[in-house]
Design an enzyme around this catalytic site. Structure first.
Site, PDB file in Angstrom:
ATOM      1  N   GLU A   1      -4.972  -8.362  -0.474  1.00  9.65           N
ATOM      2  CA  GLU A   1      -5.700  -8.152   0.782  1.00  9.65           C
ATOM      3  C   GLU A   1      -7.151  -7.875   0.445  1.00  9.65           C
ATOM      4  O   GLU A   1      -7.455  -7.118  -0.481  1.00  9.65           O
ATOM      5  CB  GLU A   1      -5.154  -6.957   1.579  1.00  9.65           C
ATOM      6  CG  GLU A   1      -3.846  -7.177   2.281  1.00  9.65           C
ATOM      7  CD  GLU A   1      -3.474  -5.985   3.154  1.00  9.65           C
ATOM      8  OE1 GLU A   1      -4.398  -5.260   3.608  1.00  9.65           O
ATOM      9  OE2 GLU A   1      -2.274  -5.769   3.363  1.00  9.65           O
TER      10      GLU A   1
ATOM     11  N   GLU B   1       0.813  -1.217   0.000  1.00  8.48           N
ATOM     12  CA  GLU B   1       0.000   0.000   0.000  1.00  8.48           C
ATOM     13  C   GLU B   1       0.852   1.275   0.000  1.00  8.48           C
ATOM     14  O   GLU B   1       0.701   2.149   0.875  1.00  8.48           O
ATOM     15  CB  GLU B   1      -0.985  -0.031   1.167  1.00  8.48           C
ATOM     16  CG  GLU B   1      -1.921  -1.234   1.065  1.00  8.48           C
ATOM     17  CD  GLU B   1      -3.009  -1.272   2.130  1.00  8.48           C
ATOM     18  OE1 GLU B   1      -2.995  -0.419   3.046  1.00  8.48           O
ATOM     19  OE2 GLU B   1      -3.892  -2.155   2.031  1.00  8.48           O
TER      20      GLU B   1
END
Length: 528
Positions: free
Chosen positions: A308, A162
């Protein structure tokens, strides 16, 4: 057949008639997540990994913190891999493989330190990209020496986690692209067949907040002021720009990764905002969007790994402990068939310390298994998905029927039509989760399958709020904060499976079942 106003799930199938069968890829259990590398050195974590592997059939494991200081890999000089070896040996011995995340710097290389999480991940670019690249190269070379090239070629290597979010990467988009370049070149220098990808970004957004070098909070107003979130066009972050950069620089991209949580924690310019929940179809919509994007990109053959995913991105969302979380897992996956190569549930266990350890046995953690290894309803969801066959015989809203070897395996889910959102998150208290659990009406399930072997026996297992629900069993024990060994055994015995009924195929080869499902129930039909 579709559901009627009376909420009847009517499944009719005649196996003697011509069918349009197709292969069913179990993309839901190809990859699963865990918190950080050091947690994987614990005996109870490793036991739970074996449980998740045996029940859910998971093949790869992804986690943060490979180079964090508590793994003691990096100091100036030659890296030391003892703790990493212990962890990777355990993963392989469990019958799984690592989905390697080269994410977060060791403190001696980090431009900033302790930027995120209770354990102080160093979410910042390395001060020296050449030293970072050499660390990556040396690590991969060590794995090839230890496990063999044929084995390591089966792994995946993802660059960072991320990087579009400031706590995870205190840098710019261009700095991440440069980091990807030196990392992929380091990995491929060991062996060109090793599989590398990125950008591992979060989340899908409906605005231009991530179109510059860093996040523009003012653009969150698009989501904050929207009357209908699902009327907006949601898109993955950085993926187009990432693929353009890689193509312009002739860099390999073996897979594309991003994180499609069906939520948006949008802040305004004063760090005030709302935690927004999107519609119930957000996940298949997002997966379809990324599939279309990759098909039209310079890398149309790249695999798609969404590394995820969960009903929300909070490890303190009480909804994660409830049956509705499991129903959402089944619904979202079965309505996303054929779109991606993996959709990785985050995570397999509540042994997870991003916010510190949970303060009670059922604290809304991400895990399918709680801290004591007791299965939550989401574990049953993945166990039931894993029981499906590889051939899809029939699909309708709320159900699939598959062929598993020479027998039928069917999965049914009752996601109440009254709930039009992804199961709403429940923070601070269980109130929202309780209201969601109480929403909806019972549904009649009527199954008639013809063409089966006469006198075969089948079992229908149902998981709902009363059966196979660890939270309910814990409450029956008085909701103890600290579980005794007896508490653990009693709760596990109650929560380990749903309620099972037996059914026999008639002499004419017909299986007929008529029952009632509570709201949020999931039900698995298999041969006994």
């Amino acid at each position: 057949m579709a559901r009627t106003a009376a909420q009847v799930m009517d499944i009719r199938l005649d196996l003697t008639r011509p069918r349009d069968d197709r292969r069913l890829e179990h993309f839901w259990n190809r990859v699963v997540g865990a918190g950080r590398a050091n947690e994987g050195l614990r005996a109870d974590w490793q036991q739970q990994l074996s449980t998740a592997r045996s029940r859910g059939g998971f093949k790869y494991l992804r986690f943060h913190g490979l180079f964090h200081d508590d793994m003691f890999v990096y100091r100036e000089g030659e890296p030391y891999f003892h703790y990493v070896d212990l962890l990777f040996d355990a993963i392989l011995q469990a019958g799984m493989r690592p989905f390697v995340e080269f994410g977060f710097s060791p403190s001696q290389l980090a431009r900033e330190t302790s930027t995120v999480f209770w354990w102080g991940a160093h979410g910042a670019p390395p001060t020296d990209y050449a030293k970072w690249a050499e660390l990556v190269r040396a690590t991969v070379d060590h794995w090839v020496s230890r496990y063999g090239l044929a084995e390591v070629r089966e792994w995946y290597f993802e660059i960072w986690n991320e990087p579009n979010l400031a706590p995870f990467f205190r840098g710019t988009r261009s700095e991440y692209f440069s980091l990807y370049q030196v990392s992929v070149e380091a990995i491929k220098s060991v062996d060109s067949a090793l599989r590398v990808g990125g950008p591992a970004t979060s989340n899908f957004v409906p605005d231009s907040r991530f179109e510059g070098e860093t996040e523009d909070l003012s653009q969150h107003e698009v989501a904050l002021s929207a009357d209908d979130l699902d009327a907006l066009t949601w898109k993955p972050v950085w993926v187009t720009a990432f693929l353009t950069f890689c193509a312009e620089n002739s860099l390999p991209v073996d897979f594309v990764s991003c994180h499609p949580y069906p939520t948006d924690w949008a802040l305004d310019a004063h760090n005030q905002g709302r935690k927004l929940t999107r519609g119930v179809n957000a996940t298949p919509t997002d997966l379809r969007a990324v599939r279309t994007l990759i098909d039209k990109s310079p890398y149309p053959k790249a695999e798609i790994h969404l590394t995820e995913w969960n009903s929300s991105s909070s490890p303190r969302d009480y909804t994660h402990d409830y049956p509705q979380a499991a129903t959402y897992v089944v619904k979202a996956n079965l309505e996303s068939l054929g779109l991606v190569d993996s959709l990785a549930y985050w995570t397999f266990t509540d042994i997870f310390e991003e916010n510190g350890a949970g303060q009670e046995p059922f604290h809304g953690g991400f895990g399918m298994l709680n801290q004591h290894g007791i299965p939550k309803p989401t574990m049953h969801a993945y166990r039931m998905l894993n029981a499906l066959g590889d051939t899809l015989l029939h699909q309708q809203p709320g159900a699939v029927v598959t062929l598993n070897d020479d027998h039928i395996a069917a999965l049914v889910y009752h996601y109440p039509p009254e709930v039009t959102l992804t199961v709403p998150a429940s923070f601070d208290t269980r109130d929202v989760a309780e209201r969601t659990m109480a929403t909806g009406r019972t549904e009649r399930l009527s199954i008639r399958i013809e063409g089966l072997s006469p006198n075969d026996r089948y079992r229908l297992e149902v998981v709902d709020a009363e059966h196979g629900c660890a939270l309910t069993a814990w409450r029956r024990r008085g909701s103890p904060r600290n579980l005794s060994p007896v508490d653990v055994n009693v709760i596990r015995a109650s929560a380990d499976a749903g309620v099972v009924t037996g059914h026999v195929v008639s002499a004419r080869g017909v299986l007929e079942i008529d029952t009632v499902l509570r709201p949020w129930a999931i039900a698995l039909l298999t041969r006994w």
